[in-house]
Design a protein around this motif. Structure first.
Motif, mmCIF file in Angstrom:
data_model
loop_
_atom_site.group_PDB
_atom_site.id
_atom_site.type_symbol
_atom_site.label_atom_id
_atom_site.label_comp_id
_atom_site.label_asym_id
_atom_site.label_seq_id
_atom_site.Cartn_x
_atom_site.Cartn_y
_atom_site.Cartn_z
ATOM 1 N N ALA A 199 48.979 -0.957 0.367
ATOM 2 C CA ALA A 199 49.691 -1.223 -0.887
ATOM 3 C C ALA A 199 49.643 -2.717 -1.230
ATOM 4 C CB ALA A 199 51.138 -0.750 -0.784
ATOM 5 N N VAL A 200 49.806 -3.575 -0.207
ATOM 6 C CA VAL A 200 49.725 -5.026 -0.437
ATOM 7 C C VAL A 200 48.324 -5.405 -0.912
ATOM 8 C CG1 VAL A 200 49.856 -7.292 0.656
ATOM 9 C CG2 VAL A 200 51.547 -5.534 1.229
ATOM 10 N N GLY A 201 47.311 -4.862 -0.243
ATOM 11 C CA GLY A 201 45.941 -5.139 -0.654
ATOM 12 C C GLY A 201 45.647 -4.654 -2.063
ATOM 13 N N ALA A 202 46.206 -3.494 -2.420
ATOM 14 C CA ALA A 202 46.000 -2.946 -3.766
ATOM 15 C C ALA A 202 46.618 -3.841 -4.826
ATOM 16 C CB ALA A 202 46.589 -1.538 -3.846
ATOM 17 N N LEU A 203 47.787 -4.408 -4.546
ATOM 18 C CA LEU A 203 48.440 -5.292 -5.506
ATOM 19 C C LEU A 203 47.660 -6.594 -5.693
ATOM 20 C CD1 LEU A 203 52.201 -4.788 -4.522
ATOM 21 C CD2 LEU A 203 51.009 -3.915 -6.554
ATOM 22 N N VAL A 204 47.119 -7.131 -4.595
ATOM 23 C CA VAL A 204 46.298 -8.342 -4.701
ATOM 24 C C VAL A 204 45.049 -8.046 -5.528
ATOM 25 C CG1 VAL A 204 44.948 -10.052 -3.417
ATOM 26 C CG2 VAL A 204 47.164 -9.272 -2.525
ATOM 27 N N GLY A 205 44.421 -6.901 -5.244
ATOM 28 C CA GLY A 205 43.249 -6.507 -6.016
ATOM 29 C C GLY A 205 43.568 -6.275 -7.476
ATOM 30 N N LEU A 206 44.763 -5.730 -7.755
ATOM 31 C CA LEU A 206 45.188 -5.497 -9.141
ATOM 32 C C LEU A 206 45.306 -6.820 -9.893
ATOM 33 C CD1 LEU A 206 46.258 -3.717 -11.432
ATOM 34 C CD2 LEU A 206 48.548 -3.906 -10.392
ATOM 35 N N ALA A 207 45.863 -7.830 -9.235
ATOM 36 C CA ALA A 207 45.976 -9.135 -9.882
ATOM 37 C C ALA A 207 44.588 -9.679 -10.226
ATOM 38 C CB ALA A 207 46.711 -10.109 -8.955
ATOM 39 N N ALA A 208 43.625 -9.496 -9.310
ATOM 40 C CA ALA A 208 42.257 -9.937 -9.583
ATOM 41 C C ALA A 208 41.631 -9.151 -10.727
ATOM 42 C CB ALA A 208 41.411 -9.794 -8.308
ATOM 43 N N LEU A 209 41.910 -7.849 -10.771
ATOM 44 C CA LEU A 209 41.357 -7.000 -11.841
ATOM 45 C C LEU A 209 41.874 -7.429 -13.196
ATOM 46 C CD1 LEU A 209 39.688 -4.521 -12.702
ATOM 47 C CD2 LEU A 209 41.734 -3.115 -12.304
ATOM 48 N N LEU A 210 43.156 -7.722 -13.274
ATOM 49 C CA LEU A 210 43.740 -8.146 -14.565
ATOM 50 C C LEU A 210 43.157 -9.466 -15.036
ATOM 51 C CD1 LEU A 210 47.485 -7.157 -13.997
ATOM 52 C CD2 LEU A 210 45.753 -5.934 -15.314
ATOM 53 N N LEU A 211 42.780 -10.317 -14.085
ATOM 54 C CA LEU A 211 42.130 -11.576 -14.460
ATOM 55 C C LEU A 211 40.699 -11.344 -14.930
ATOM 56 C CD1 LEU A 211 43.306 -13.944 -11.557
ATOM 57 C CD2 LEU A 211 44.090 -13.963 -13.940
ATOM 58 N N VAL A 212 40.033 -10.352 -14.340
ATOM 59 C CA VAL A 212 38.625 -10.083 -14.666
ATOM 60 C C VAL A 212 38.489 -9.420 -16.023
ATOM 61 C CG1 VAL A 212 36.578 -8.758 -14.025
ATOM 62 C CG2 VAL A 212 37.866 -9.992 -12.269
ATOM 63 N N VAL A 213 39.318 -8.381 -16.255
ATOM 64 C CA VAL A 213 39.189 -7.614 -17.499
ATOM 65 C C VAL A 213 40.057 -8.166 -18.618
ATOM 66 C CG1 VAL A 213 38.552 -5.553 -16.237
ATOM 67 C CG2 VAL A 213 40.962 -5.933 -16.781
#
Length: 448
Positions: free
Chosen positions: A434-448
Motif C-alpha cells: 500500500a505504501v509503495g502504491a501511494l508513492v507510485g500514485l504520486a509519481a503517476l499524477l506528476l507524469v499524467v
C-alpha cells in the motif's frame, strides 16, 4: 427491472470478493450473472430499447410494425453482439498467449529460470525472482506468469515461510509488471482494444509508477530475510525426446514467441486490425517453428500426440469464462441506463476522475482487479485517448490488488498454492504494498 439486474451484478461482485469463504468459483458467478442479466433484459426489451436506443430501433424497423420478435432481434444483433465482440477480443488474445506459453514450456524454453535462481543468497534470489517476473508478466498474463514462477521457486525453497515471502514478491511483480504494457493484463488489453489508450503512451505513463510500486515493498520485504538459506537440488524436468532441442533452437523459439508479442502493437498500428489477430499471427509462426524443430526428433506416433498444444484444449478456461462473464454482465447493466445515472450523480456531487481513480484502488483491495477496472471503464461515458482517468484506473486497480491476496487472480493462486491466510499476507506484505502504491500514485499524477 433495472434495479433487479443491477442487484444481480452487485451480488455477483460480493460472491467474487468472498470466493475464499464461499468456495464458489468466480467464473461460474460471472457467467451466471451475465446470462440471467441478459435474459431479464430481453424479457423487458421494449422498455429498455425505447429508452436507450429509440432512434436506432426506428431505423432498424425501416417502416415495419414493431413486435416482440423484432425487439429481440434488434437486441441480439445490435446490442448484445457489441459486448460479445469486446469480450472475444480479450479472450482470443489470451487464448493465443496461453498456447504460446504452452509451446515454449513443453520445449524447455523456460528451463533457464530454475538455473538462474540457483543461489543461497536470499537477497539475490528475491531480486532475480522479482525482475524475471516483472519482465515476463509485461509480456504474458499475470496468472500464467505467477504460476510459472511459483513452480520454479517451490522447487528450490523448502522452507514454507520463505516460500510465502518469495511467493508474495512474485505476486507484487506480476501485478505491477502486467500493468506496464497493454498486453500484460486484461485491463490494459481491454483499454487498448477499445481505443482508449495507445501502447506507447500507456507504457510511458505507467513505467515509473509501477516500478516504484513494485521496488519499494520488495526492498522492504528483503530487509526481513536471512542472509542465506538452504536450497533444494534442482534436476531438469524430463520431457521426453523434445529435450534434445539444442540451446539455439530453444532460444529461437523464445525469440519468436515472446519477441513476437512485442511486434503486436506495430502490427495493430499498420493494419488497424484487432490485437488478437497479431497474437494469432505470432502463434501460427511459433507453431510452424515448433513443428519444424520437433519433426526430426519425434517418431510419428509421438508427433501425433504433440502436434496440437494442450493449451488449445486445456487452456485456462476459468480466466476465459470469467472475462466473458464480467464484460457481458457489466454490458447489460450499462444498457439499462443505470451507469449513466450513476455517472450523472457523481458529476453533480463534484466527484472527479482522480477521486474515482482512488475509488478503483479501494475497491480492488477486496474485489478482483479486472472486475474493478472493467466497472470503472464502462462507467465513464467518454474520455480522450490516453486520458488521466484510464491511467489511474489501470494503475490503481493493479496496485490495489496487491494489498490483499483476494484482490487479484495472481494473489488467489498464491493463497491456494501455499495455503496462506489473508491476515498473514497483509501483516507482512500488504501494508508495504500500500505504501509503495501511494508513492507510485504520486509519481503517476506528476507524469499524467
Amino acid at each position: 427491472m433495472t434495479l433487479v439486474i443491477a442487484g444481480i451484478l452487485l451480488l455477483g461482485f460480493l460472491l467474487i470478493a468472498t470466493e475464499n469463504v464461499t468456495n464458489v468459483n468466480k467464473a461460474a458467478v460471472a457467467i451466471f450473472a451475465c446470462t440471467v442479466g441478459w435474459v431479464l433484459y430481453i424479457g423487458y426489451g421494449t422498455d429498455f430499447v425505447m429508452s436507450q436506443h429509440a432512434d436506432e430501433y426506428i431505423n432498424f424497423l425501416n417502416g415495419r410494425e414493431s413486435s416482440s420478435v423484432l425487439v429481440k432481434e434488434f437486441i441480439a444483433d445490435n446490442i448484445f453482439m457489441k459486448y460479445v465482440g469486446r469480450a472475444c477480443e480479450v479472450v482470443l488474445f489470451f487464448l493465443a498467449t496461453m498456447t504460446i506459453v504452452d509451446i515454449l514450456e513443453s520445449n524447455g524454453c523456460f528451463d533457464f529460470i530454475s538455473q538462474w535462481l540457483r543461489t543461497r543468497n536470499s537477497q539475490k534470489m528475491l531480486w532475480v525472482l522479482g525482475v524475471m517476473t516483472l519482465i515476463i508478466s509485461a509480456n504474458l498474463d499475470n496468472l500464467t506468469t505467477t504460476v510459472m514462477m511459483l513452480v520454479a521457486m517451490r522447487k528450490l525453497v523448502p522452507n514454507r515461510r520463505l516460500r510465502m515471502i518469495y511467493g508474495s514478491t512474485i505476486v507484487l511483480a506480476a501485478n505491477c509488471g502486467g500493468a506496464l504494457t497493454v498486453i500484460g493484463s486484461a485491463t490494459g488489453l481491454m483499454l487498448w482494444s477499445s481505443g482508449l489508450i495507445t501502447p506507447t503512451g500507456f507504457s510511458l505513463s505507467m513505467a515509473v509508477p509501477c516500478l516504484l510500486a513494485w521496488a519499494i515493498p520488495t526492498w522492504w520485504i528483503g530487509r526481513e530475510l536471512p542472509d542465506h538459506f538452504e536450497t533444494e537440488i534442482v534436476t531438469m524436468p524430463y520431457r521426453g525426446d523434445d529435450t534434445r532441442l539444442n540451446i539455439w533452437q530453444r532460444f529461437m523459439m523464445l525469440v519468436v514467441g515472446i519477441g513476437g508479442l512485442w511486434f503486436i502493437p506495430i502490427f495493430h498500428n499498420i493494419t488497424k486490425l484487432s490485437p488478437f489477430i497479431g497474437a494469432l499471427c505470432v502463434l501460427s509462426l511459433l507453431w510452424v517453428v515448433n513443428e519444424v524443430f520437433n519433426r526430426k526428433l519425434l517418431n510419428m506416433d509421438s508427433m501425433t500426440d504433440r502436434r496440437v498444444p494442450k493449451a488449445l484444449f486445456y487452456g485456462n478456461h476459468q480466466i476465459i469464462l470469467y472475462v466473458i462473464g464480467i464484460i457481458l454482465a457489466l454490458g447489460v447493466v450499462r444498457e439499462t441506463g443505470v451507469m449513466d445515472s450513476i455517472w450523472a450523480f457523481l458529476q453533480t456531487h463534484g466527484i472527479g476522475d482522480r477521486m474515482l481513480g482512488m475509488g478503483a484502488g479501494m475497491m480492488s483491495i477486496v474485489l478482483e482487479n479486472f472486475s474493478t477496472a472493467a466497472s470503472f471503464i464502462i462507467l465513464h461515458p467518454s474520455a480522450p485517448v490516453n486520458d488521466e482517468y484510464w491511467m489511474l484506473v489501470a494503475y490503481m486497480s493493479a496496485t490495489g490488488g496487491n494489498i490483499l491476496t483476494i484482490g487479484s487472480i495472481a494473489g488467489v493462486a498464491l493463497m491456494r498454492t501455499e495455503r496462506m491466510h489473508i491476515g498473514w499476507y497483509f501483516m507482512h506484505v500488504g501494508w508495504k504494498a500500500a505504501v509503495g502504491a501511494l508513492v507510485g500514485l504520486a509519481a503517476l499524477l506528476l507524469v499524467v
